[in-house]
Design an enzyme around this catalytic site. Sequence first.
Site, PDB file in Angstrom:
ATOM      1  N   ASP A  33       0.826  -1.203   0.000  1.00 35.43           N
ATOM      2  CA  ASP A  33       0.000   0.000   0.000  1.00 35.43           C
ATOM      3  C   ASP A  33       0.868   1.264   0.000  1.00 35.43           C
ATOM      4  O   ASP A  33       1.776   1.405   0.816  1.00 35.43           O
ATOM      5  CB  ASP A  33      -0.895  -0.015   1.243  1.00 35.43           C
ATOM      6  CG  ASP A  33      -2.040   0.986   1.173  1.00 35.43           C
ATOM      7  OD1 ASP A  33      -1.840   2.107   0.665  1.00 35.43           O
ATOM      8  OD2 ASP A  33      -3.142   0.633   1.624  1.00 35.43           O
ATOM      9  N   THR A  69      -7.130   3.640  -1.205  1.00 35.97           N
ATOM     10  CA  THR A  69      -6.809   2.220  -1.029  1.00 35.97           C
ATOM     11  C   THR A  69      -7.903   1.280  -1.540  1.00 35.97           C
ATOM     12  O   THR A  69      -7.659   0.442  -2.406  1.00 35.97           O
ATOM     13  CB  THR A  69      -6.526   1.935   0.458  1.00 35.97           C
ATOM     14  OG1 THR A  69      -5.372   2.677   0.837  1.00 35.97           O
ATOM     15  CG2 THR A  69      -6.271   0.453   0.698  1.00 35.97           C
ATOM     16  N   ASN A  90     -12.781   4.749   0.933  1.00 39.18           N
ATOM     17  CA  ASN A  90     -12.313   3.791   1.933  1.00 39.18           C
ATOM     18  C   ASN A  90     -13.358   3.553   3.014  1.00 39.18           C
ATOM     19  O   ASN A  90     -13.392   2.492   3.637  1.00 39.18           O
ATOM     20  CB  ASN A  90     -11.023   4.282   2.593  1.00 39.18           C
ATOM     21  CG  ASN A  90      -9.819   4.155   1.683  1.00 39.18           C
ATOM     22  OD1 ASN A  90      -9.858   3.448   0.677  1.00 39.18           O
ATOM     23  ND2 ASN A  90      -8.747   4.843   2.026  1.00 39.18           N
ATOM     24  N   ASP A 193       2.490   2.828   3.134  1.00 36.71           N
ATOM     25  CA  ASP A 193       1.446   3.838   3.263  1.00 36.71           C
ATOM     26  C   ASP A 193       1.466   4.509   4.632  1.00 36.71           C
ATOM     27  O   ASP A 193       1.402   5.738   4.742  1.00 36.71           O
ATOM     28  CB  ASP A 193       0.082   3.200   3.007  1.00 36.71           C
ATOM     29  CG  ASP A 193      -1.060   4.198   3.056  1.00 36.71           C
ATOM     30  OD1 ASP A 193      -1.184   4.998   2.108  1.00 36.71           O
ATOM     31  OD2 ASP A 193      -1.828   4.187   4.030  1.00 36.71           O
ATOM     32  N   HIS A 197       2.148   8.504   5.362  1.00 34.58           N
ATOM     33  CA  HIS A 197       1.208   9.424   6.001  1.00 34.58           C
ATOM     34  C   HIS A 197       1.824  10.100   7.223  1.00 34.58           C
ATOM     35  O   HIS A 197       1.748  11.324   7.382  1.00 34.58           O
ATOM     36  CB  HIS A 197      -0.055   8.680   6.444  1.00 34.58           C
ATOM     37  CG  HIS A 197      -1.015   8.381   5.352  1.00 34.58           C
ATOM     38  ND1 HIS A 197      -1.576   9.358   4.550  1.00 34.58           N
ATOM     39  CD2 HIS A 197      -1.549   7.206   4.931  1.00 34.58           C
ATOM     40  CE1 HIS A 197      -2.400   8.797   3.689  1.00 34.58           C
ATOM     41  NE2 HIS A 197      -2.393   7.495   3.881  1.00 34.58           N
ATOM     42  N   ASP A 240      -1.456   0.466  -4.827  1.00 37.05           N
ATOM     43  CA  ASP A 240      -2.747   1.090  -5.102  1.00 37.05           C
ATOM     44  C   ASP A 240      -2.654   2.563  -5.458  1.00 37.05           C
ATOM     45  O   ASP A 240      -3.527   3.100  -6.145  1.00 37.05           O
ATOM     46  CB  ASP A 240      -3.680   0.913  -3.904  1.00 37.05           C
ATOM     47  CG  ASP A 240      -3.030   1.320  -2.584  1.00 37.05           C
ATOM     48  OD1 ASP A 240      -1.815   1.610  -2.562  1.00 37.05           O
ATOM     49  OD2 ASP A 240      -3.733   1.322  -1.561  1.00 37.05           O
ATOM     50  N   HIS A 241      -1.624   3.236  -4.994  1.00 37.53           N
ATOM     51  CA  HIS A 241      -1.482   4.672  -5.226  1.00 37.53           C
ATOM     52  C   HIS A 241      -0.106   5.101  -4.741  1.00 37.53           C
ATOM     53  O   HIS A 241       0.618   4.330  -4.094  1.00 37.53           O
ATOM     54  CB  HIS A 241      -2.566   5.474  -4.479  1.00 37.53           C
ATOM     55  CG  HIS A 241      -2.634   5.165  -2.999  1.00 37.53           C
ATOM     56  ND1 HIS A 241      -1.664   5.552  -2.111  1.00 37.53           N
ATOM     57  CD2 HIS A 241      -3.553   4.466  -2.277  1.00 37.53           C
ATOM     58  CE1 HIS A 241      -1.973   5.138  -0.905  1.00 37.53           C
ATOM     59  NE2 HIS A 241      -3.109   4.454  -0.975  1.00 37.53           N
ATOM     60  N   HIS A 346      -2.572  11.045  -0.193  1.00 35.91           N
ATOM     61  CA  HIS A 346      -2.934  10.681  -1.559  1.00 35.91           C
ATOM     62  C   HIS A 346      -4.396  11.051  -1.751  1.00 35.91           C
ATOM     63  O   HIS A 346      -4.943  11.847  -0.977  1.00 35.91           O
ATOM     64  CB  HIS A 346      -2.680   9.190  -1.805  1.00 35.91           C
ATOM     65  CG  HIS A 346      -3.238   8.300  -0.743  1.00 35.91           C
ATOM     66  ND1 HIS A 346      -4.517   7.783  -0.780  1.00 35.91           N
ATOM     67  CD2 HIS A 346      -2.695   7.858   0.432  1.00 35.91           C
ATOM     68  CE1 HIS A 346      -4.732   7.060   0.293  1.00 35.91           C
ATOM     69  NE2 HIS A 346      -3.644   7.076   1.056  1.00 35.91           N
TER      70      HIS A 346
END
Length: 430
Positions: A33, A69, A90, A193, A197, A240-241, A346
Amino acid sequence: MKMRLQLFLVLLAVVCVTCKPLKKKKLLLVSFDGFRWDYDQDVDTPHLDQLAVDGVKAKYITPPMLTMTSPSHFTTITGRWVEDHEVVHNMMFNTTTNLKVPHKQTLRRSEWWDNGVLPLWITAQNQGLKTASFFFPGGGATYRGQAVNRVRLQESNHPDDNVTEWRQNIDTVMSWFSEEDFHLVTLYFGEPDNVGHAKGPDHEDRKKIIRQIDDIIGYLRKAIDSHHLADSLNVIITSDHGMTTVKKRPQVDEIILNKYLNLLQLASFEILDYGGFGIVTPRAGREQEVFDALSNAPNLTVYKKHEIPASFHLGKSERLPPIVVMADLGFNLNSRFIVYVNKGDHGFHNGEMDMKTIFRAFGPSFKKNFLSEPFDSIHIYPLMCKLLQVEPEPHSGSLAVTEELLWSGGEPQRTGLPVALLLSVLLLVV
């Protein structure tokens, strides 16, 4: 005569092996992720580098709009745009009751995922294959009453960076393939991820977690060998991103939408304190007023749902509210006051390079040392169907985009004498 007979038997065995029907290959889909496309460029990643030699690599891939996600993962596993599969956030939400369900609880709610589109797990099972989901978004739901054969779900507040657990999870998945003959397993990791963050994509801790991911890829490859799966297991590694740095005061003024409209008076529902993407349901008869007010806010773009650009593949969604808001890269949406503490995020436009992500693949069906041009993640679905020899559900991807990653016919080129030549030799011998 005895020697000629022995030679005949040897050549006959070679022919039989060459003509042996090919066994169905297995597939492991791994998602890290928030792994931005360039995260391996400022860190020493020997195992990822070796994958580019031993398999295929895309320069980057583009996730769907939305770069979040659950929507993005579900596009990968269904081959459908977000407006088709309707996993539009999400969080599970209901604009009438004001229900908002946290992300990890939403992973267990079938009513959020089961909207008529079948994910690959179910399609493969309906064609006789065994499938499993290990923490992968969407795997914990049932579809038309059918569950994935085997599911592992993450608990809330579960740590995502425990390398010992990562190894245990890989060992478990390898045993599913080697001992229980599973055909498709999707394996999800919550990093990088979380660190992106919390610390931002440029922080040293992000680089540390990329090194940890690289180590686990090395561990995965050793596990494949120790379970004798190298000739039967194809592996796709993706995400995913991406992630971008959040612009914070004092450098910039953060977006607070209540400065430009009275949300309490004009909106009946909103999700706005959630990164770069927001949704608003205006009160009856106030849509234009809300749209006009938000159009005056800086560092964002506001859309009426029915006017969203077709390239977003969002406008046909029945679940999205009438107003969609997208912040400029690096600006978080705040509703009434600043509550957002993330240093990276994101949810921004998928055309931004910071939102692009990775693609690596290796195994008996993939070419070696092959660099692919970028492609959209929606095209991964037909590629997976090809690898599994599964007839796909209706989808928006195209195998033409990714089939150049495979050996001709999806099988590796084989060395040795052609069958016709071997038969000719047999005739001469006897």
